[in-house]
Write an enzyme that holds these catalytic residues in place. Structure first.
Site, PDB file in Angstrom:
ATOM      1  N   LYS A  34      18.821 -11.336 -38.360  1.00 20.32           N
ATOM      2  CA  LYS A  34      19.397 -10.969 -39.658  1.00 20.32           C
ATOM      3  C   LYS A  34      19.610 -12.224 -40.493  1.00 20.32           C
ATOM      4  O   LYS A  34      20.023 -13.268 -39.960  1.00 20.32           O
ATOM      5  CB  LYS A  34      20.722 -10.236 -39.435  1.00 20.32           C
ATOM      6  CG  LYS A  34      21.345  -9.668 -40.706  1.00 20.32           C
ATOM      7  CD  LYS A  34      22.591  -8.844 -40.389  1.00 20.32           C
ATOM      8  CE  LYS A  34      23.246  -8.264 -41.631  1.00 20.32           C
ATOM      9  NZ  LYS A  34      24.450  -7.476 -41.318  1.00 20.32           N
TER      10      LYS A  34
ATOM     11  N   SER B 156      27.884  -2.165 -39.705  1.00 19.59           N
ATOM     12  CA  SER B 156      26.555  -2.630 -40.128  1.00 19.59           C
ATOM     13  C   SER B 156      25.513  -2.783 -39.043  1.00 19.59           C
ATOM     14  O   SER B 156      24.340  -2.979 -39.366  1.00 19.59           O
ATOM     15  CB  SER B 156      26.684  -3.951 -40.869  1.00 19.59           C
ATOM     16  OG  SER B 156      27.023  -3.699 -42.198  1.00 19.59           O
TER      17      SER B 156
ATOM     18  N   SER C 180      24.638  -2.828 -43.239  1.00 21.08           N
ATOM     19  CA  SER C 180      23.847  -3.835 -43.890  1.00 21.08           C
ATOM     20  C   SER C 180      22.700  -4.386 -43.051  1.00 21.08           C
ATOM     21  O   SER C 180      21.776  -4.977 -43.607  1.00 21.08           O
ATOM     22  CB  SER C 180      24.750  -4.987 -44.331  1.00 21.08           C
ATOM     23  OG  SER C 180      25.341  -5.631 -43.214  1.00 21.08           O
TER      24      SER C 180
HETATM   25  N1  GLN Z   1      29.024  -0.789 -45.164  1.00 14.62           N
HETATM   26  C1  GLN Z   1      30.237  -1.538 -44.931  1.00 14.62           C
HETATM   27  C2  GLN Z   1      30.495  -2.427 -46.122  1.00 14.62           C
HETATM   28  O1  GLN Z   1      29.809  -2.298 -47.067  1.00 14.62           O
HETATM   29  C3  GLN Z   1      30.110  -2.335 -43.670  1.00 14.62           C
HETATM   30  C4  GLN Z   1      29.311  -3.546 -43.829  1.00 14.62           C
HETATM   31  C5  GLN Z   1      29.219  -4.372 -42.592  1.00 14.62           C
HETATM   32  O2  GLN Z   1      29.555  -3.930 -41.494  1.00 14.62           O
HETATM   33  N2  GLN Z   1      28.805  -5.618 -42.785  1.00 14.62           N
HETATM   34  O3  GLN Z   1      31.362  -3.253 -46.123  1.00 14.62           O
END
Ligand code: GLN
Length: 446
Positions: A52, A151, A127
């Site tokens: 990532k 995410s 994400s």
């Molecule tokens: N979708 C969640 C957010 O937008 C979680 C994101 C994540 O775990 N990095 O914060």
């Protein structure tokens, strides 16, 4: 490695999981490993992996899918990269994500929209959407993602792969570009539970470079993959099968529980009464932490700098205005507001207290049960563009994953049936540092 790049050439034009490929170095590393004439091979000798793009990789562009880090070539490796080096994996490239890991669909990337390999009109989740899509499309065998509020697990569920968020403190965050430091964890995304356990074994462990890294004994997760769940006690929170969770998601969990029952486990309904406050708590705390963490992107130290500012203050302002996307700005503003002196007690401090209550809910249940089981997401993957103008609906996606980060406990998502041709995920949550029980249940079910 050749198979990986061949597959990437075939499908990544459509899937768009990768931001950067590292072909020359990957081939050189493969050759070096091939020629290594020793029985002393690393745990993941020669395995192609994708990373990532918020995990810093020495001399390999690391953008966090943001304009503000467009040409950022780190001068050091994250601790997990050093561990992968020891395990002798080969880095194929860097994977797309929502900018600074803020989002649930990869639509917040400044560069491209990664597609769900199961249906190219739907999102891969986020994400870590690139990490999940690349594994699902067969472009790499393994990838690393990061999980602050879901995410790793949500994209794993959407793409039909296995994604693990380890206990907070199990995997070093040194070299993970911080979003919300008290919630962020790096974790493995793979096709199978066994692969997942291998990759976690390779990256877990204490690190002096991360003050929140835990100094605990790491068991061999592979020992947990026996298929035996006899006598295991499972808790199923009623809030996880309640309002807002689709019928298909509920049914797939009930079906999975039947399988686990047939293998000798038992389950009971429980309650996590403070779960309903998790989303609000998470967005206050994570945005507060993000507003502090992202203050380092000022056009001075690294990354993008606006070309035409007249003075220093203007340079800061324009750099950030041009460098950050909408969602990142929204979070910085929300966090700055929540931390401002007049509102600190009403928002930030209150949210910290509620976080403690949420954690206590989990501690109470996990005192009596081995694992907690529920859906990973309320629905399968949604269409690209469907939620983009509606941050609240987008945030609701993580309603079942966020409480886990607030509590700091480990959780995995494993594939668990389909709805309308799209995969669903089963979430298995464990006690602090008891990844073994999580893997045990996941592997028996799989
Ligand atoms: N979708 C969640 C957010 O937008 C979680 C994101 C994540 O775990 N990095 O914060």
């Amino acid at each position: 490695v050749e198979t990986s790049y061949k597959r990437i050439k075939e499908v990544d034009g459509e899937v768009q999981a990768f931001l950067t490929l590292d072909e020359e170095r990957a081939r050189a590393k493969a050759k070096e490993l091939d020629e290594k004439n020793s029985d002393d091979k690393g745990l993941l000798y020669g395995m192609p992996i994708g990373i990532k793009d918020n995990i810093v990789t020495k001399n390999l562009t690391t953008t966090c899918a943001s304009r503000i880090l467009e040409n950022f070539d780190p001068i050091y490796d994250a601790t997990v990269m050093g561990k992968l080096h020891q395990a002798e994996t080969i880095t194929i490239g860097k994977l797309n994500m929502d900018e600074f890991a803020m989002g649930s669909s990869n639509e917040n990337s400044a560069y491209k929209n990664t597609k769900n390999p199961w249906d190219l009109n739907t999102v891969p989740g986020g994400s870590s959407g690139g990490s999940a899509a690349a594994v699902a499309a067969g472009e790499v065998l393994f990838s690393l993602g990061s999980d602050t509020g879901g995410s790793i697990r949500q994209p794993a569920a959407f793409c039909g792969v296995v994604g693990m968020k380890p206990t907070y403190g199990l995997v070093s965050r040194f070299g993970l570009v911080a979003f919300a430091s008290s919630l962020d964890q790096i974790g493995p995304v793979t096709r199978t539970v066994e692969d997942n356990a291998y990759l976690l074994k390779a990256i877990a462990g204490h690190d002096q470079m991360d003050s929140t890294s835990a100094n605990v004994n790491i068991p061999d997760y592979l020992n947990a993959l026996s298929g035996d769940v006899k006598g295991l006690k499972i808790a199923v929170p009623k809030e996880y099968l309640g309002e807002g969770v689709s019928e298909e998601s509920k049914q797939s969990v009930l079906d999975a529980l039947k399988v686990l029952e047939s293998l000798g486990a038992t389950w009971e309904e429980v309650s996590l009464p403070h779960s309903k406050y998790a989303l609000a708590t998470y967005y206050l705390l994570s945005s507060s932490e993000a507003s502090a963490n992202l203050s380092r992107f000022d056009g001075v130290r690294y990354g993008y700098r606006t070309p035409d500012a007249q003075n220093l203050i203007e340079m800061y302002k324009q750099t950030r205005a041009e460098g950050f996307g909408e969602e990142v700005k929204r979070r910085i503003m929300l966090g700055t507001f929540a931390l401002s002196s007049g509102y600190y007690d009403a928002y930030y401090k209150k949210a910290q207290k509620v976080r403690t209550l949420i954690k206590k809910d989990f501690d109470d249940v996990l005192e009596k049960y081995d694992v907690i089981v529920g859906p990973t997401t309320p629905t399968p993957a949604f269409k690209i563009g469907e939620n983009i103008d509606d941050p609240m609906t987008m945030y609701m996606n993580d309603i079942l994953t966020i409480p886990v980060n607030l509590a700091g406990v480990p959780a995995i998502s494993v594939p668990c049936g389909f709805a309308g041709g799209l995969p669903l995920g089963l979430q298995i949550i464990g006690k602090h540092f008891d990844e073994s029980s999580v893997y045990r249940v996941a592997h028996a079910y799989e």
